[in-house]
Design an enzyme around this catalytic site. Structure first.
Site, mmCIF file in Angstrom:
data_model
loop_
_atom_site.group_PDB
_atom_site.id
_atom_site.type_symbol
_atom_site.label_atom_id
_atom_site.label_comp_id
_atom_site.label_asym_id
_atom_site.label_seq_id
_atom_site.Cartn_x
_atom_site.Cartn_y
_atom_site.Cartn_z
ATOM 1 N N LYS A 113 0.842 -1.214 0.000
ATOM 2 C CA LYS A 113 0.000 0.000 0.000
ATOM 3 C C LYS A 113 0.867 1.249 0.000
ATOM 4 C CE LYS A 113 -4.329 -1.723 0.578
ATOM 5 N NZ LYS A 113 -5.644 -1.855 1.090
ATOM 6 N N LYS A 195 -3.198 -10.559 -6.590
ATOM 7 C CA LYS A 195 -4.468 -10.785 -5.883
ATOM 8 C C LYS A 195 -5.593 -9.922 -6.484
ATOM 9 C CE LYS A 195 -5.622 -8.705 -2.029
ATOM 10 N NZ LYS A 195 -6.202 -8.285 -0.766
ATOM 11 N N LYS A 198 -10.541 -5.160 -4.233
ATOM 12 C CA LYS A 198 -11.666 -4.267 -4.501
ATOM 13 C C LYS A 198 -11.217 -2.859 -4.856
ATOM 14 C CE LYS A 198 -13.144 -4.679 0.062
ATOM 15 N NZ LYS A 198 -11.940 -4.504 0.884
HETATM 16 N N1 AQP Z 1 -8.419 -12.008 -3.776
HETATM 17 C C1 AQP Z 1 -8.793 -12.544 -2.647
HETATM 18 N N2 AQP Z 1 -8.910 -13.882 -2.511
HETATM 19 C C2 AQP Z 1 -9.312 -14.434 -1.327
HETATM 20 N N3 AQP Z 1 -9.633 -13.709 -0.240
HETATM 21 C C3 AQP Z 1 -9.533 -12.366 -0.335
HETATM 22 N N4 AQP Z 1 -9.770 -11.371 0.541
HETATM 23 C C4 AQP Z 1 -9.523 -10.173 -0.048
HETATM 24 N N5 AQP Z 1 -9.142 -10.366 -1.306
HETATM 25 C C5 AQP Z 1 -9.124 -11.720 -1.517
HETATM 26 C C6 AQP Z 1 -10.260 -11.578 1.896
HETATM 27 O O1 AQP Z 1 -11.380 -10.735 2.075
HETATM 28 C C7 AQP Z 1 -11.423 -10.304 3.425
HETATM 29 C C8 AQP Z 1 -11.647 -8.832 3.534
HETATM 30 O O2 AQP Z 1 -10.539 -8.107 3.124
HETATM 31 P P1 AQP Z 1 -10.417 -6.563 3.516
HETATM 32 O O3 AQP Z 1 -11.473 -5.768 2.903
HETATM 33 O O4 AQP Z 1 -10.324 -6.410 4.985
HETATM 34 O O5 AQP Z 1 -9.030 -6.163 2.964
HETATM 35 P P2 AQP Z 1 -8.117 -6.779 1.895
HETATM 36 O O6 AQP Z 1 -7.670 -8.127 2.320
HETATM 37 O O7 AQP Z 1 -7.046 -5.751 1.631
HETATM 38 O O8 AQP Z 1 -9.084 -6.931 0.642
HETATM 39 P P3 AQP Z 1 -9.089 -6.126 -0.711
HETATM 40 O O9 AQP Z 1 -10.278 -6.540 -1.498
HETATM 41 O O10 AQP Z 1 -7.748 -6.268 -1.386
HETATM 42 O O11 AQP Z 1 -9.300 -4.639 -0.209
HETATM 43 P P4 AQP Z 1 -8.502 -3.331 -0.541
HETATM 44 O O12 AQP Z 1 -8.421 -3.277 -2.049
HETATM 45 O O13 AQP Z 1 -9.311 -2.221 0.036
HETATM 46 O O14 AQP Z 1 -7.152 -3.465 0.108
HETATM 47 C C9 AQP Z 1 -10.140 -10.793 4.099
HETATM 48 O O15 AQP Z 1 -10.442 -11.974 4.809
HETATM 49 C C10 AQP Z 1 -9.258 -11.098 2.945
HETATM 50 O O16 AQP Z 1 -8.306 -12.091 3.245
#
Ligand code: AQP
Length: 331
Positions: A113, A195, A198
């Site tokens: 990040k 990965k 979102k």
């Molecule tokens: N690509 C993925 N595959 C499997 N699990 C995933 N998770 C996120 N992306 C994947 C799981 O979703 C949960 C919530 O995640 P979060 O919103 O707390 O933050 P994150 O892990 O950083 O997810 P994002 O989608 O990548 O969000 P942003 O883009 O805002 O950083 C967690 O259990 C995560 O493991």
């Protein structure tokens, strides 16, 4: 016998992807039957990158409606908005004093990040894992169902809990990550080594939970596959393996069954089948999410009952923590 405690959350930092669903929410459904579950909209985490306040408010409600539309039952578990329970921030502050800057600098998500938001490397971004440790430890959590990307954060939460217990006496239960073998890391459709996220830059990387049928089919049609034509799961075929993992998750079948089903078929037919499976599965969820969102009274009631329940549980732990560290709490 007392039920074990489960904690998990998603940040309302964008529209959730099928990665969030497969790696996270989907696994909560069975857990809510047997465990005492706390599921949160982690909005305190969502301000660690620049955000639009009105959008954050709206995304928080959309995420709550999505949880319910996916089958999370607010009668069986505690569904709440993180910022409505002030103990999260209070415990985070206390745990900060037991966490080393060097540990936080080594966190993979922080490094990613910080690279992607080089003009905004704020303290909150670095402190994210400590806030997450507070989220988990506040509820005396046993199990934290997460995708693979979050296992490092659960590990640091364990370290912090053990450190606190050693310094101040037994206070926190030491949690464990629960990571399912299949679907723990859903990858970008355009770059299957990355990965699916979102908040990614290219919308074609991700299938968002609100994408309509045409968009879903188009994104899968354009999804990157690999050389050769065999539809099998292997390290040499990250694109095909990712699509197979998505297919299995929505179909509820095993990898071997999926491979058998597509044996001898071409990539075109395969990608269309994956797209149609995902579109068919998301369509009723989307309709239900819209219905719940339009019932403001119901959703407001669910969230205020959830916040009340979470508050009571969190207050109990925090008061113990404050006593242990020597904070005056009145006579
Ligand atoms: N690509 C993925 N595959 C499997 N699990 C995933 N998770 C996120 N992306 C994947 C799981 O979703 C949960 C919530 O995640 P979060 O919103 O707390 O933050 P994150 O892990 O950083 O997810 P994002 O989608 O990548 O969000 P942003 O883009 O805002 O950083 C967690 O259990 C995560 O493991």
């Amino acid at each position: 016998m007392e039920k074990k405690i489960v904690y998990s959350a998603i940040q309302p930092s964008g529209i959730p992807t099928i990665g969030n669903y497969i790696g996270s929410v989907r696994n909560w459904l069975s857990l809510q039957e047997d465990y005492d579950c706390f599921f949160a909209m982690a909005n305190l985490h969502a301000i660690t990158v620049r955000h639009d306040p009105a959008l954050l408010r709206r995304r928080t409600l959309e995420l709550a409606a999505l949880y319910i539309a996916c089958g999370i039952d607010p009668e069986k578990c505690t569904l709440y908005v993180q910022s409505q329970v002030p103990q999260h921030a209070e415990l985070c502050w206390t745990l900060n004093s037991l966490t080393y800057v060097g540990e936080m600098e080594r966190m993979t998500q922080f490094k990613d990040k910080a690279r992607n938001h080089a003009d905004n490397i704020n303290m909150g971004l670095m402190d994210y894992p400590v806030l997450m440790a507070a989220d988990i430890l506040l509820y005396q959590t046993d199990l934290v169902p997460v995708g693979q990307d979050q296992t490092q954060h659960v590990e640091i939460a364990r370290d912090i809990a053990i450190r606190f217990n050693n310094r101040y006496g037994e206070t926190f239960r030491v949690p464990e990550a629960l990571v399912r073998k299949q679907g723990a890391k859903i990858c970008s459709l355009q770059d299957p080594l990355k990965k699916m996220s979102k908040s990614g830059e290219n919308p074609n990387d991700s299938i968002f939970m609100t994408d309509d049928r045409d968009t879903i089919l188009r994104k899968f049609k354009r999804a990157v596959t690999d050389s050769g034509s065999e539809i099998v799961c292997s390290e040499e075929k990250p694109g095909v393996s990712n699509l197979l993992a998505i297919y299995c998750a929505f179909r509820g079948c095993s990898m071997a069954e999926a491979e058998r089903e597509f044996s001898g078929k071409g990539y075109g037919e395969f990608k269309l089948a994956v797209g149609e499976t995902v579109a068919d599965a998301l369509s009723p969820v989307q309709a239900e999410q819209a219905r719940i969102l339009s019932d403001k009274e119901y959703l407001g009631g669910v969230l205020s009952r959830g916040a009340e329940r979470a508050f009571k549980a969190a207050r109990k732990t925090l008061s113990k923590v404050y006593r242990k560290v020597g904070f005056y709490q009145g006579e």
